[in-house]
Design an enzyme around this catalytic site. Sequence first.
Site, short mmCIF file in Angstrom:
data_model
loop_
_atom_site.label_atom_id
_atom_site.label_comp_id
_atom_site.label_asym_id
_atom_site.label_seq_id
_atom_site.Cartn_x
_atom_site.Cartn_y
_atom_site.Cartn_z
N HIS A 5 0.82 -1.21 0.00
CA HIS A 5 0.00 0.00 0.00
C HIS A 5 0.85 1.26 0.00
CE1 HIS A 5 0.58 -0.32 4.49
NE2 HIS A 5 0.64 0.99 4.37
N SER A 16 1.82 -3.98 7.97
CA SER A 16 0.73 -3.57 7.09
C SER A 16 -0.09 -2.45 7.74
CB SER A 16 -0.16 -4.77 6.77
OG SER A 16 -1.31 -4.36 6.05
N GLY A 71 3.61 5.81 9.15
CA GLY A 71 5.02 5.87 8.79
C GLY A 71 5.76 4.59 9.08
N SER A 86 4.56 1.68 8.30
CA SER A 86 4.19 0.72 7.26
C SER A 86 5.40 0.19 6.52
CB SER A 86 3.24 1.38 6.24
OG SER A 86 1.91 1.32 6.68
N ASP A 115 -0.46 -7.42 0.75
CA ASP A 115 0.12 -6.12 1.09
C ASP A 115 1.64 -6.22 1.06
OD1 ASP A 115 0.39 -3.48 1.69
OD2 ASP A 115 -0.41 -3.60 3.73
#
Length: 369
Positions: free
Chosen positions: A213, A338, A321, A323, A241
């Site tokens: 993402h 994720s 941030g 992720s 993801d």
Amino acid sequence: MMRLRRTLSMTVAAAAVLAMAPPALAVTYSTGLVDAMAKDLDISTGQARTLIRQEATAARTAPRAERVAGEAFGGSWFDPASGRLVVGLTDQGRADAVRATGADTVPVTLSARQLDTVKTRIDQQRAPAAVHSWYADPRTGSVVITVDSHTADVTAFLTAARAAGPVTVRTTTAPRPRTFAAGTVGGDPYYINGNTRCSIGFSVAGGFVSAGHCGGVGGNVVGWDGSQMGTFAGSSFPGNDYAFIRTGWGWWNVGVVLGWGQVPDQVVRGSWEAPVGSSVCRSGSTTHWHCGQIQAKNETVNYQQGAFHGATKTSVCAEPGDSGGSFITGDQAQGVTSGGWGTCSGGGQTWFQPVNEILSAYGLRLSTL
């Protein structure tokens, strides 16, 4: 050579060596990991050392136990109380053979394959926003569905889910899970198309893996210093993801996870999958280093952007941030961050994309030391 803002403090020579686990299993961990686990898991340093050794043994026992169980395999999980892997069996005639691998056994009504079939049927439904997630849980012999209300559309979803097979419904007051990408802010570690910040997951030959993402194929990536870093060579979200960022321009890839000064940088030595119940730690560019426990696997998370299948749920916190950042158990890579809910000041839950699926999807080789 890329300009490193930090000096990697961990080397192979600096890695501590634990006492041998059961025969032929030497367990290693980076200096500082024990203290970090003890703090976040609220256990003593001695208990943390024991846990590392037990979890490493369980991770290596799991695939052998599953093979021996065959069609009777009803899932497996790590039991912190006993420090052993537990395997569910639909046929107790397999129990002695499975116990010979070093695992404990318990009877279950559905095999893992049957339970996964129930979850797959539920995955075909479109879930309302009040449905947070669902996963096949061998410990309850059902698909556990988490919801925050029981409105008419939720009731309809649950009715259809029950038609697929056994279901356990849990009501939560937690916020809806969300992804942890963030707008550009000062700091680290990489930025996508100039306006999104995410975190590096794990180095691989030719680049690194992160969350899908965070960016689409062809997206431009720059490093913490604003210099050209690479591009998204592969990306999948929702559904999965994960992403592969191919690097160049002098950036190099090394098998460590940043400890952010809270612990020394952690060595990555492989990607043995830790069972449910194991401890796990996360590194990210916003909230840095935090630890918790693996709570469920193969969960479907109902994000606003669409469902994410095959997620692993943890009790580790994260914030925007983080992720794409690393999840690691001991020295074994587990996955990339994720999304989730909550904050690291107030607590929460986080889901990660298992790393072995990413490596398989893109034919990548994990960078290890």
